[in-house]
Design a protein around this motif. Structure first.
Motif, PDB file in Angstrom:
ATOM      1  N   GLY A  83       0.794  -1.219   0.000  1.00 48.78           N
ATOM      2  CA  GLY A  83       0.000   0.000   0.000  1.00 48.78           C
ATOM      3  C   GLY A  83       0.824   1.264   0.000  1.00 48.78           C
ATOM      4  O   GLY A  83       0.323   2.341  -0.339  1.00 48.78           O
ATOM      5  N   SER A  84       2.088   1.172   0.372  1.00 49.45           N
ATOM      6  CA  SER A  84       2.988   2.326   0.416  1.00 49.45           C
ATOM      7  C   SER A  84       4.414   1.810   0.497  1.00 49.45           C
ATOM      8  O   SER A  84       4.667   0.721   1.034  1.00 49.45           O
ATOM      9  N   LEU A  85       5.353   2.605  -0.033  1.00 49.01           N
ATOM     10  CA  LEU A  85       6.769   2.265   0.088  1.00 49.01           C
ATOM     11  C   LEU A  85       7.384   2.840   1.362  1.00 49.01           C
ATOM     12  O   LEU A  85       8.510   2.487   1.720  1.00 49.01           O
ATOM     13  N   SER A  86       6.662   3.686   2.039  1.00 50.68           N
ATOM     14  CA  SER A  86       7.185   4.364   3.223  1.00 50.68           C
ATOM     15  C   SER A  86       7.499   3.360   4.323  1.00 50.68           C
ATOM     16  O   SER A  86       6.675   2.510   4.672  1.00 50.68           O
ATOM     17  N   GLY A  87       8.710   3.454   4.849  1.00 51.92           N
ATOM     18  CA  GLY A  87       9.120   2.618   5.958  1.00 51.92           C
ATOM     19  C   GLY A  87       9.564   1.221   5.579  1.00 51.92           C
ATOM     20  O   GLY A  87       9.996   0.458   6.450  1.00 51.92           O
ATOM     21  N   LEU A  88       9.515   0.862   4.315  1.00 45.74           N
ATOM     22  CA  LEU A  88       9.909  -0.484   3.908  1.00 45.74           C
ATOM     23  C   LEU A  88      11.431  -0.578   3.775  1.00 45.74           C
ATOM     24  O   LEU A  88      12.084   0.365   3.321  1.00 45.74           O
ATOM     25  N   PRO A  89      12.022  -1.722   4.150  1.00 50.69           N
ATOM     26  CA  PRO A  89      13.481  -1.883   4.024  1.00 50.69           C
ATOM     27  C   PRO A  89      13.897  -2.165   2.588  1.00 50.69           C
ATOM     28  O   PRO A  89      13.145  -2.760   1.807  1.00 50.69           O
ATOM     29  N   LEU A  90      15.098  -1.775   2.253  1.00 53.22           N
ATOM     30  CA  LEU A  90      15.616  -1.973   0.901  1.00 53.22           C
ATOM     31  C   LEU A  90      15.723  -3.450   0.521  1.00 53.22           C
ATOM     32  O   LEU A  90      15.638  -3.808  -0.652  1.00 53.22           O
ATOM     33  N   ARG A  91      15.911  -4.318   1.503  1.00 56.77           N
ATOM     34  CA  ARG A  91      16.074  -5.733   1.182  1.00 56.77           C
ATOM     35  C   ARG A  91      14.836  -6.321   0.500  1.00 56.77           C
ATOM     36  O   ARG A  91      14.943  -7.317  -0.230  1.00 56.77           O
ATOM     37  N   LEU A  92      13.656  -5.722   0.720  1.00 54.99           N
ATOM     38  CA  LEU A  92      12.465  -6.202   0.022  1.00 54.99           C
ATOM     39  C   LEU A  92      12.596  -6.012  -1.480  1.00 54.99           C
ATOM     40  O   LEU A  92      12.042  -6.788  -2.269  1.00 54.99           O
ATOM     41  N   LEU A  93      13.333  -4.990  -1.878  1.00 57.90           N
ATOM     42  CA  LEU A  93      13.573  -4.749  -3.306  1.00 57.90           C
ATOM     43  C   LEU A  93      14.683  -5.650  -3.830  1.00 57.90           C
ATOM     44  O   LEU A  93      14.502  -6.360  -4.825  1.00 57.90           O
ATOM     45  N   THR A  94      15.824  -5.630  -3.165  1.00 57.30           N
ATOM     46  CA  THR A  94      16.997  -6.313  -3.709  1.00 57.30           C
ATOM     47  C   THR A  94      16.826  -7.829  -3.738  1.00 57.30           C
ATOM     48  O   THR A  94      17.396  -8.497  -4.607  1.00 57.30           O
ATOM     49  N   ARG A  95      16.051  -8.394  -2.824  1.00 60.69           N
ATOM     50  CA  ARG A  95      15.892  -9.849  -2.829  1.00 60.69           C
ATOM     51  C   ARG A  95      15.067 -10.337  -4.019  1.00 60.69           C
ATOM     52  O   ARG A  95      15.101 -11.527  -4.357  1.00 60.69           O
ATOM     53  N   GLU A  96      14.337  -9.444  -4.669  1.00 60.21           N
ATOM     54  CA  GLU A  96      13.520  -9.808  -5.827  1.00 60.21           C
ATOM     55  C   GLU A  96      14.250  -9.598  -7.146  1.00 60.21           C
ATOM     56  O   GLU A  96      13.757  -9.990  -8.193  1.00 60.21           O
ATOM     57  N   LEU A  97      15.417  -8.972  -7.111  1.00 62.29           N
ATOM     58  CA  LEU A  97      16.160  -8.670  -8.334  1.00 62.29           C
ATOM     59  C   LEU A  97      17.313  -9.654  -8.523  1.00 62.29           C
ATOM     60  O   LEU A  97      17.900 -10.152  -7.550  1.00 62.29           O
ATOM     61  N   ASP A  98      17.639  -9.904  -9.769  1.00 60.25           N
ATOM     62  CA  ASP A  98      18.800 -10.717 -10.115  1.00 60.25           C
ATOM     63  C   ASP A  98      20.033  -9.817 -10.010  1.00 60.25           C
ATOM     64  O   ASP A  98      20.270  -8.979 -10.880  1.00 60.25           O
ATOM     65  N   LEU A  99      20.806  -9.991  -8.934  1.00 68.08           N
ATOM     66  CA  LEU A  99      21.907  -9.087  -8.635  1.00 68.08           C
ATOM     67  C   LEU A  99      23.248  -9.666  -9.053  1.00 68.08           C
ATOM     68  O   LEU A  99      23.497 -10.867  -8.901  1.00 68.08           O
ATOM     69  N   ALA A 100      24.116  -8.792  -9.544  1.00 67.61           N
ATOM     70  CA  ALA A 100      25.536  -9.105  -9.693  1.00 67.61           C
ATOM     71  C   ALA A 100      26.289  -8.218  -8.707  1.00 67.61           C
ATOM     72  O   ALA A 100      25.801  -7.148  -8.317  1.00 67.61           O
ATOM     73  N   ARG A 101      27.473  -8.637  -8.319  1.00 66.88           N
ATOM     74  CA  ARG A 101      28.230  -7.915  -7.307  1.00 66.88           C
ATOM     75  C   ARG A 101      29.635  -7.631  -7.827  1.00 66.88           C
ATOM     76  O   ARG A 101      30.218  -8.474  -8.518  1.00 66.88           O
ATOM     77  N   ILE A 102      30.159  -6.462  -7.490  1.00 65.46           N
ATOM     78  CA  ILE A 102      31.531  -6.137  -7.865  1.00 65.46           C
ATOM     79  C   ILE A 102      32.261  -5.596  -6.652  1.00 65.46           C
ATOM     80  O   ILE A 102      31.649  -5.039  -5.736  1.00 65.46           O
ATOM     81  N   GLU A 103      33.579  -5.750  -6.659  1.00 66.17           N
ATOM     82  CA  GLU A 103      34.454  -5.160  -5.654  1.00 66.17           C
ATOM     83  C   GLU A 103      35.305  -4.103  -6.332  1.00 66.17           C
ATOM     84  O   GLU A 103      35.724  -4.262  -7.462  1.00 66.17           O
ATOM     85  N   THR A 104      35.563  -3.019  -5.631  1.00 65.08           N
ATOM     86  CA  THR A 104      36.383  -1.954  -6.195  1.00 65.08           C
ATOM     87  C   THR A 104      37.137  -1.288  -5.053  1.00 65.08           C
ATOM     88  O   THR A 104      37.462  -1.955  -4.058  1.00 65.08           O
ATOM     89  N   ASP A 105      37.408  -0.024  -5.153  1.00 65.30           N
ATOM     90  CA  ASP A 105      38.083   0.713  -4.086  1.00 65.30           C
ATOM     91  C   ASP A 105      37.386   0.431  -2.754  1.00 65.30           C
ATOM     92  O   ASP A 105      36.193   0.669  -2.603  1.00 65.30           O
ATOM     93  N   PRO A 106      38.101  -0.097  -1.747  1.00 64.02           N
ATOM     94  CA  PRO A 106      37.455  -0.443  -0.478  1.00 64.02           C
ATOM     95  C   PRO A 106      36.844   0.736   0.250  1.00 64.02           C
ATOM     96  O   PRO A 106      35.987   0.549   1.121  1.00 64.02           O
ATOM     97  N   LEU A 107      37.264   1.956  -0.105  1.00 69.51           N
ATOM     98  CA  LEU A 107      36.698   3.129   0.556  1.00 69.51           C
ATOM     99  C   LEU A 107      35.493   3.704  -0.180  1.00 69.51           C
ATOM    100  O   LEU A 107      34.855   4.627   0.316  1.00 69.51           O
ATOM    101  N   ALA A 108      35.189   3.169  -1.362  1.00 70.74           N
ATOM    102  CA  ALA A 108      34.107   3.754  -2.164  1.00 70.74           C
ATOM    103  C   ALA A 108      32.765   3.697  -1.449  1.00 70.74           C
ATOM    104  O   ALA A 108      31.914   4.566  -1.649  1.00 70.74           O
ATOM    105  N   SER A 109      32.554   2.682  -0.614  1.00 71.30           N
ATOM    106  CA  SER A 109      31.275   2.535   0.079  1.00 71.30           C
ATOM    107  C   SER A 109      31.301   3.092   1.495  1.00 71.30           C
ATOM    108  O   SER A 109      30.310   2.963   2.222  1.00 71.30           O
TER     109      SER A 109
END
Length: 302
Positions: free
Chosen positions: A153-179
């Motif tokens: 009914g609303s996106l307000s207050g929902l955690p990001l993991r609800l989005l990312t767990r439904e997507l086909d994700l790839a992961r990369i590593e780069t500069d350790p300070l970038a995040s």
């Protein structure tokens, strides 16, 4: 998509910054530049940049958006931002990443273009996914946001993991300070201290001066230092000749009159004063912590 695919950027600049006592986190200065402006510099190649949060002065033009209600969290902010984009690829960033560089942004966009996945997320030094340092294909992103909106009914207050767990994700590593993100005053102090470390300070200072004066010229600072050192038979404080060069360049762009020189010098002097103020604050805050310890998994922007 190809490696040169155009992209839009969404920068999440809302949140209550509770661990900073409610301070205006995107406006906090690191190396004389607001955190938000540092992130905007990293994604300067975006076709359109949408900042979700309260309006404020920025170093370059952006499109403003606001989640409804304000303070509804990163997923609600992402929903508000994506409505203002039109590219097939969408870069999503939080506004508190002092060490994010253009190289990391290019890696994310190129990886999204090269892979079949629906999103590419950066992983931090501990291997945790950073969904707010990521590139998404726009169609799957809009699809999952719409499904979550319909389900809850609303996106307000929902955690990001609800989005990312439904997507086909790839992961990369780069500069350790970038995040590395700034959620506490200790994080801010750590970022300010690291920028002043030997090997970082000169490049950071010249970048800050160019940003302050509105100069987009890529200066070969080492070549200029060699020239200045030869001409002056040894330069003791290399920031001085480089700064004056940039002041002169900015003045020339503004017709080169005395008023232009005075205005450029005033801006550079004000920037130097901010650097001095940060040094005093850092000296009073104690020794810096490990920068990599500031990551929070990307799930909180406040």
């Amino acid at each position: 998509m190809t490696a040169t695919t155009a992209y839009d950027a969404i920068v999440l600049a809302g949140g209550a910054a509770r661990r900073l006592g409610g301070a205006d986190k995107p406006g906090l200065s690191v190396g004389g530049r607001a955190l938000l402006d540092r992130v905007l510099a990293a994604c300067r190649d975006a076709g359109r940049t949408v900042v979700v949060g309260g309006r404020r002065p920025t170093a370059r033009p952006v499109v403003w958006a606001r989640e409804d209600p304000p303070g509804g969290g990163p997923l609600a902010a992402l929903g508000a931002g994506v409505r203002q984009t039109g590219a097939e690829a969408v870069l999503v960033l939080s506004a508190d990443l002092p060490f994010l560089g253009e190289g990391t942004v290019r890696q994310l966009i190129e990886a999204l273009a090269a892979k079949d996945s629906e999103a590419v997320v950066l992983t931090d030094p501990d291997g945790r996914e950073q969904p707010l340092v990521a590139a998404y294909r726009a169609e799957p992103l809009r699809r999952e946001l719409a499904l979550l909106q319909a389900e809850y009914g609303s996106l307000s207050g929902l955690p990001l993991r609800l989005l990312t767990r439904e997507l086909d994700l790839a992961r990369i590593e780069t500069d350790p300070l970038a995040s590395f993100d700034c959620d506490t005053w200790e994080d801010i102090s750590t970022a300010r201290a690291r920028i002043r470390e030997h090997g970082n300070v000169l490049e950071e200072w010249i970048t800050a001066v160019k940003d302050e004066l509105g100069i987009e010229l890529d200066v070969d600072t080492r070549a200029l230092l060699d020239l200045a050192r030869d001409a002056a038979h040894g330069v003791e404080r290399p920031a001085a000749p480089l700064t004056t060069f940039l002041v002169g360049y900015a003045a020339a762009k503004a017709d080169g009159g005395p008023e232009a020189v005075a205005e450029a010098a005033r801006k550079a002097a004000a920037l130097a004063a901010r650097w001095a103020e940060e040094a005093e604050q850092s000296a009073g805050a104690g020794g810096p912590a490990n920068p990599a310890a500031g990551t929070n998994g990307g799930a909180e922007t406040g």
